[in-house]
Structure formats: C-alpha cells, structure tokens
Design a protein around this motif. Structure first.
Motif, PDB file in Angstrom:
ATOM      1  N   THR A 156       0.697  -1.249   0.047  1.00  0.00           N
ATOM      2  CA  THR A 156      -0.002   0.051   0.143  1.00  0.00           C
ATOM      3  C   THR A 156       0.935   1.241  -0.035  1.00  0.00           C
ATOM      4  OG1 THR A 156      -1.600  -1.094   1.204  1.00  0.00           O
ATOM      5  CG2 THR A 156      -1.813   1.178   1.341  1.00  0.00           C
ATOM      6  N   VAL A 171      -0.001   0.838  -9.360  1.00  0.00           N
ATOM      7  CA  VAL A 171      -1.205  -0.045  -9.555  1.00  0.00           C
ATOM      8  C   VAL A 171      -0.877  -1.477 -10.330  1.00  0.00           C
ATOM      9  CG1 VAL A 171      -3.726  -0.158 -10.755  1.00  0.00           C
ATOM     10  CG2 VAL A 171      -2.949   1.791  -9.391  1.00  0.00           C
ATOM     11  N   ALA A 176      -2.071  -1.288  -3.590  1.00  0.00           N
ATOM     12  CA  ALA A 176      -3.198  -0.191  -3.287  1.00  0.00           C
ATOM     13  C   ALA A 176      -2.517   1.151  -3.398  1.00  0.00           C
ATOM     14  CB  ALA A 176      -3.977  -0.620  -1.912  1.00  0.00           C
ATOM     15  N   THR A 193      -6.497   3.645  -6.316  1.00  0.00           N
ATOM     16  CA  THR A 193      -7.542   2.902  -5.602  1.00  0.00           C
ATOM     17  C   THR A 193      -8.241   3.622  -5.051  1.00  0.00           C
ATOM     18  OG1 THR A 193      -5.647   1.519  -5.492  1.00  0.00           O
ATOM     19  CG2 THR A 193      -7.663   0.942  -4.440  1.00  0.00           C
TER      20      THR A 193
END
Ligand code: PTJ
Length: 251
Positions: A156, A171, A176, A193
């Motif tokens: 993330t 991505v 994320a 996201t």
C-alpha cells in the motif's frame, strides 16, 4: 516571508502557503515545477470552495483504513509535501505504522538529501529514499528509483501530489495506491485505488484523525473500505464543482 504579508489580507493563508513554497524552491527543496503544480492545485481548490467536501472526508477515512490494515505501507513524500505538511506526514506515520520514503520526480541526490533532512528535523526518525535500491517497472523517469524495503515491496502506497505515470505503474504492480490530488480529472485520481480530492494539508490532518478513530475498531475499518466507491466519490466531487459554477453563473 510571511512577515511581509499583511495579516488583514483576505487571502492571507493562501499567500503564506505560496511564500513557503517559494522559499522551499529557493532553498532547493521544492522543484521549480512544484510551484506550477501548486498553482494548478489552487485553481481546483478555489472551484471546490477551499474546504473539505464530504466525499473527500470519506476518501480520507478509507485511506486511513487502508493504511491501518496494510502489512507494509509507505507514505511517499516529494518536495511540495515536505514543505507544506511535514508534521502531518509524521503524525500519520506514527498513527498508522506506515514508513516514510522520499521519492522525487525531478530527482537529484542533493534534493533527496534536503527533503530527508527536513523530514528528520520534523521528528520523523527513519526516512527512506537516500538509497535507491530498486526500480518501479515500466517507468522511464527517475520517479522509478525507490527503496527495495520501502515503496518497492509495500502493498500500500500513499502518494500525495503524484504524477499519473507512477500512480499507474504502482497499480500495475498490484499495490493499493492512495492518492491526494485536488484535480479529480487527473490520471492519478483516475488510476488510484482511493482518490482524495482535497488540499494535502487538510487531507493528511483528516487522515490522522480518522486513523486514531479507527485504530482499535476493525469493523469500522472494514465499513470505511466497503462503503467507499471511487467512481461515485469522484462523481460527487465533480457535482460540487458543477454546482458552484452553476450558482456563480446564474443571471
Ligand atoms: O518534488 P518532485 O520533484 O517530486 O516534484 C513534485 C511535483 C508536484 C512537481 C510533481 O509531482 C509533478 O509534476 O506533479 P504534477 O504532475 O504537476 O501533478 C501535481 C498534482 O497535484 C496536480 O494535479 C495538482 O492539481 C495537485 N496539487 C497541487 N498542489 C496540491 C495538489 N493537490 C493537493 N494539495 C495541494 N496542495
């Protein structure tokens, strides 16, 4: 210098922010191009009414939930973000356990070192980015250079004031990608996201508040993630802009 700007000026806060960025550019922390990027952001903020619209708050809440649930999360910091919101970056990292990495589009080793120094002076202990040990695949610019144990391996990544190419590349790596960008039409907002359409200082402050609120509440974290729909959210933001323009152009 803020001292030269009269406090009574109706746009005092905006002028002080500009001055911070100009000073940061003179000191070699902000890229000159960062001043142009700020102008674009200001124009969108003006259209939004210079406040956090409910959709932006909802996206910041989803971002906080993503950061809390991630096994490995990184907050990516560039020159503009370092000058505008160093304290907020530190608070968000502390509240969520995310690491902080300096990643620059207009990269020079000297500027990376200056941004790292600024963040450390703001109390962030372990800033990544000085050693670029990996490359983001499919990205020709120096933005690809990153830390293997930071952005490269993170599941993330929070990317405030991003360029669209890297958002798309992150991505494509299966991460994320949580973006903060005042332009709801940018490639970054479209690729991310979660897209937070808010001014970066306001957005990061909101994320800190939400992270503290959600920290010990897995059910509320889940709800923050499942109730967020990016398409609906961005459509709502665009409706706010449309409504302001419609009201202003009424005869
Ligand atoms: O420090 P570097 O070398 O990494 O360079 C940073 C910049 C910002 C110059 C670089 O990332 C860049 O060129 O970005 P872009 O492609 O101009 O995109 C920046 C986006 O951020 C634009 O869509 C702006 O609307 C938005 N933006 C600018 N200021 C703010 C903002 N969004 C939120 N808060 C702001 N204060």
């Amino acid at each position: 210098m803020p001292g030269r700007i009269p406090r009574s000026h109706p746009r005092y806060a905006s002028l002080v922010t500009r001055e911070k960025l100009v000073q940061g550019a003179k000191e070699g922390i902000v890229a000159w191009e960062g001043l142009l990027a700020h102008g674009r952001g200001e124009a969108f903020d003006y259209l939004l009414g210079e406040h956090t619209v409910p959709e932006a708050a909802e996206a910041s809440r989803a971002t906080a939930a993503h950061l809390l649930r991630a096994e490995r999360a990184v907050i990516s910091v560039n020159g503009n973000v370092a000058v505008l919101a160093p304290a907020e970056v530190g608070e968000l990292a502390a509240a969520t356990g995310a690491r902080v990495e300096v990643n620059l589009f207009h990269r020079t080793e000297e500027r990376v070192a200056k941004v790292v120094d600024l963040l450390q002076a703001a109390g962030i202990p372990d800033v990544l980015g000085l050693q670029a040990t990996a490359r983001i695949p499919g990205l020709a610019s120096d933005r690809a250079l990153c830390a293997e144990d930071g952005i490269f391996e993170a599941g993330t990544v929070l990317v405030p004031l991003e360029d669209g190419d890297r958002a798309e590349a992150l991505v494509a790596m299966g991460k994320a990608v949580l973006a903060v960008d005042l332009n709801p039409l940018s490639r970054t907002s479209q690729a991310a996201t979660v897209a937070v359409v808010d001014e970066v200082t306001r957005a990061l402050s909101a994320m800190v508040r939400f992270a503290k609120e959600l920290r010990n509440d897995p059910a509320a974290q889940e709800e923050a993630l499942t109730s967020y729909d990016k398409g609906d959210n961005l459509a709502g933001v665009l409706r706010h802009i449309g409504e302001r323009l419609r009201l202003a152009s009424r005869p």
